[in-house]
Design a protein around this motif. Structure first.
Motif, PDB file in Angstrom:
ATOM      1  N   GLU A   1     102.989  72.282 -63.080  1.00 22.74           N
ATOM      2  CA  GLU A   1     104.080  72.632 -62.149  1.00 22.74           C
ATOM      3  C   GLU A   1     103.754  73.905 -61.378  1.00 22.74           C
ATOM      4  N   HIS A   2     103.167  74.865 -62.072  1.00 19.48           N
ATOM      5  CA  HIS A   2     102.794  76.129 -61.428  1.00 19.48           C
ATOM      6  C   HIS A   2     101.769  75.874 -60.319  1.00 19.48           C
ATOM      7  N   LEU A   3     100.760  75.069 -60.623  1.00 19.87           N
ATOM      8  CA  LEU A   3      99.724  74.762 -59.633  1.00 19.87           C
ATOM      9  C   LEU A   3     100.283  73.920 -58.485  1.00 19.87           C
ATOM     10  N   LEU A   4     101.232  73.039 -58.799  1.00 16.96           N
ATOM     11  CA  LEU A   4     101.874  72.234 -57.745  1.00 16.96           C
ATOM     12  C   LEU A   4     102.620  73.142 -56.762  1.00 16.96           C
ATOM     13  N   GLY A   5     103.312  74.157 -57.298  1.00 12.06           N
ATOM     14  CA  GLY A   5     103.989  75.120 -56.425  1.00 12.06           C
ATOM     15  C   GLY A   5     102.998  75.838 -55.521  1.00 12.06           C
ATOM     16  N   GLY A   6     101.851  76.225 -56.084  1.00 12.43           N
ATOM     17  CA  GLY A   6     100.803  76.877 -55.290  1.00 12.43           C
ATOM     18  C   GLY A   6     100.227  75.949 -54.237  1.00 12.43           C
ATOM     19  N   LEU A   7     100.085  74.658 -54.597  1.00 13.80           N
ATOM     20  CA  LEU A   7      99.571  73.678 -53.633  1.00 13.80           C
ATOM     21  C   LEU A   7     100.528  73.535 -52.444  1.00 13.80           C
ATOM     22  N   LYS A   8     101.826  73.482 -52.738  1.00 14.19           N
ATOM     23  CA  LYS A   8     102.806  73.329 -51.653  1.00 14.19           C
ATOM     24  C   LYS A   8     102.772  74.540 -50.720  1.00 14.19           C
ATOM     25  N   GLN A   9     102.549  75.713 -51.312  1.00  8.67           N
ATOM     26  CA  GLN A   9     102.423  76.917 -50.489  1.00  8.67           C
ATOM     27  C   GLN A   9     101.164  76.833 -49.617  1.00  8.67           C
ATOM     28  N   ALA A  10     100.065  76.370 -50.205  1.00 14.61           N
ATOM     29  CA  ALA A  10      98.803  76.232 -49.469  1.00 14.61           C
ATOM     30  C   ALA A  10      98.946  75.232 -48.317  1.00 14.61           C
ATOM     31  N   VAL A  11      99.710  74.154 -48.560  1.00  9.21           N
ATOM     32  CA  VAL A  11      99.958  73.168 -47.493  1.00  9.21           C
ATOM     33  C   VAL A  11     100.771  73.815 -46.361  1.00  9.21           C
ATOM     34  N   ASN A  12     101.801  74.570 -46.737  1.00  9.98           N
ATOM     35  CA  ASN A  12     102.598  75.291 -45.723  1.00  9.98           C
ATOM     36  C   ASN A  12     101.743  76.243 -44.906  1.00  9.98           C
ATOM     37  N   ASP A  13     100.801  76.908 -45.597  1.00  6.72           N
ATOM     38  CA  ASP A  13      99.930  77.883 -44.928  1.00  6.72           C
ATOM     39  C   ASP A  13      98.765  77.214 -44.199  1.00  6.72           C
ATOM     40  N   GLN A  14      98.657  75.891 -44.342  1.00 10.57           N
ATOM     41  CA  GLN A  14      97.521  75.145 -43.764  1.00 10.57           C
ATOM     42  C   GLN A  14      96.187  75.712 -44.256  1.00 10.57           C
ATOM     43  N   ASP A  15      96.149  76.099 -45.530  1.00  9.60           N
ATOM     44  CA  ASP A  15      94.946  76.676 -46.131  1.00  9.60           C
ATOM     45  C   ASP A  15      94.189  75.566 -46.856  1.00  9.60           C
ATOM     46  N   LEU A  16      93.171  75.027 -46.194  1.00  4.18           N
ATOM     47  CA  LEU A  16      92.458  73.858 -46.708  1.00  4.18           C
ATOM     48  C   LEU A  16      91.773  74.147 -48.047  1.00  4.18           C
ATOM     49  N   THR A  17      91.068  75.266 -48.141  1.00  5.75           N
ATOM     50  CA  THR A  17      90.337  75.574 -49.376  1.00  5.75           C
ATOM     51  C   THR A  17      91.285  75.749 -50.546  1.00  5.75           C
ATOM     52  N   ALA A  18      92.369  76.501 -50.342  1.00  5.36           N
ATOM     53  CA  ALA A  18      93.341  76.706 -51.427  1.00  5.36           C
ATOM     54  C   ALA A  18      93.972  75.382 -51.832  1.00  5.36           C
ATOM     55  N   CYS A  19      94.224  74.526 -50.863  1.00  4.54           N
ATOM     56  CA  CYS A  19      94.838  73.225 -51.145  1.00  4.54           C
ATOM     57  C   CYS A  19      93.906  72.377 -52.025  1.00  4.54           C
ATOM     58  N   ILE A  20      92.620  72.336 -51.665  1.00  2.00           N
ATOM     59  CA  ILE A  20      91.640  71.582 -52.465  1.00  2.00           C
ATOM     60  C   ILE A  20      91.540  72.174 -53.868  1.00  2.00           C
TER      61      ILE A  20
END
Length: 343
Positions: free
Chosen positions: A216-235
């Protein structure tokens, strides 16, 4: 002697060894002996095919073992139904018997299979993860690099001190999340880790069945990365949570990506294909992924390679083939499917 041996399992057992088999193609996954026997006798297809092959690690040791177990890393071909090509397996077994007889362990066995065509060297990340996993399963101490990784992720070193981290240390850390305060420390510091640490650590975590809370913690971080359009963080976030048993949370992560502009990125499409394939039994999700791949014009042959990868996975094959008959698909996806039949 050779006439009675028809499988690798029989070969290892008849040589008096204890053994375990793992898939190391997609993520490191233990294959139980009953399933391995069914794979070897081609009763069932290989569950985790990769590029037409089964990538296996077979760990074995003799009953008086005082040293580390031996490991064969094997690359065995599969047929179009993802079943083991028995002739290749037999060829490997006969080469082993010719080179080693029934003495598979001990000094004399070392180096005898170095030029065997079915033996291959996994990449450094996979090797480090597998080595770390074996150490935990055998209750052996971690490598000398573990302590530094543990201290670094606990925030005891400056974040800029990452050059002293070793990939093996990160692998040991990932396989020892249950030790001490490791999991809490990871949650606390994950988002602050430099990409130079986060990326290789994510490559280790993808082999770990992390718990719901960390997922869940990592999912929250992924959603933030998607909002930020941060490809590397999202991967990195997607890879880090992809080994979790919380399939619903992984599906949420995949849906978040597929509903965002980042869905157009080939690297993310390939990460979903390679690491989150279990979520693609959902037809809507599968169509979204394949549609994104069909629209990708920057990577030549991307759609075809993703299709070939997914259709080979036994659990996905019927869903991927159903895609060929589905009505509700875009013109671009229809054209991409049409191209499959012209090859």
């Amino acid at each position: 002697m050779t006439a009675q041996i028809t499988t690798l399992g029989e070969l290892l057992t008849s040589a008096g060894t204890q053994w375990r088999a793992y898939d190391i193609g997609r993520r490191i996954t233990k294959i139980d002996k009953k399933q391995f026997a069914q794979i070897e006798t081609t009763q069932v297809p290989y569950p985790y095919p990769l590029a037409g092959h089964a990538l296996l690690a077979i760990q074995f040791w003799d009953n008086q073992a005082t040293q580390d177990p031996y490991v064969w890393f094997l690359k065995l071909p599969l047929d179009e139904q993802s079943k083991l090509v028995a002739a290749s397996r037999d060829h490997f077994a006969s080469m082993v018997i010719e080179a080693l007889g029934t003495q598979l362990t001990g000094e004399a066995a070392q180096g005898k299979l170095d030029n065997n065509p079915y033996v291959y060297a996994p990449n450094a990340n996979k090797l480090a993860a597998f080595n770390a996993l074996l150490k935990t399963e055998l209750k052996r101490p971690a490598s000398q690099y573990y302590e530094y990784a543990e201290l670094y992720i606990a925030g005891k070193m400056g974040l800029d001190q990452w050059q002293n981290l070793a990939v093996q240390g990160l692998a040991d850390f990932a396989m020892r999340l249950e030790h001490g305060n490791n999991q809490n420390n990871l949650k606390t510091h994950w988002s602050q880790l430099p990409k130079e640490v986060q990326s290789p650590l994510a490559a280790m975590l993808e082999h770990v069945a992390i718990g719901v809370e960390l997922t869940e913690h990592l999912l929250g971080g992924l959603k933030q990365a998607v909002n930020d359009q941060d490809l590397t963080a999202c991967i990195n976030h997607l890879r880090a949570l992809s080994g979790s048993h919380s399939l619903g949370l992984i599906a949420d992560a995949v849906d978040t990506i597929l509903d965002s502009p980042l869905a157009a990125q080939a690297d993310l499409q390939l990460t979903i294909t390679g690491r989150c394939w279990e979520t693609l039994t959902d037809s809507t999700r599968l169509i979204k992924l394949m549609d994104s791949a069909a629209h990708n014009t920057e990577v030549d042959g991307l759609f075809e390679s993703i299709f070939a990868d997914l259709v080979a996975i036994p659990t996905l094959r019927p869903h991927v083939l159903a895609l060929l008959r589905t009505e509700n698909r875009s013109e671009t996806l229809s054209r991409a499917i049409g191209r499959l039949f012209k090859r």
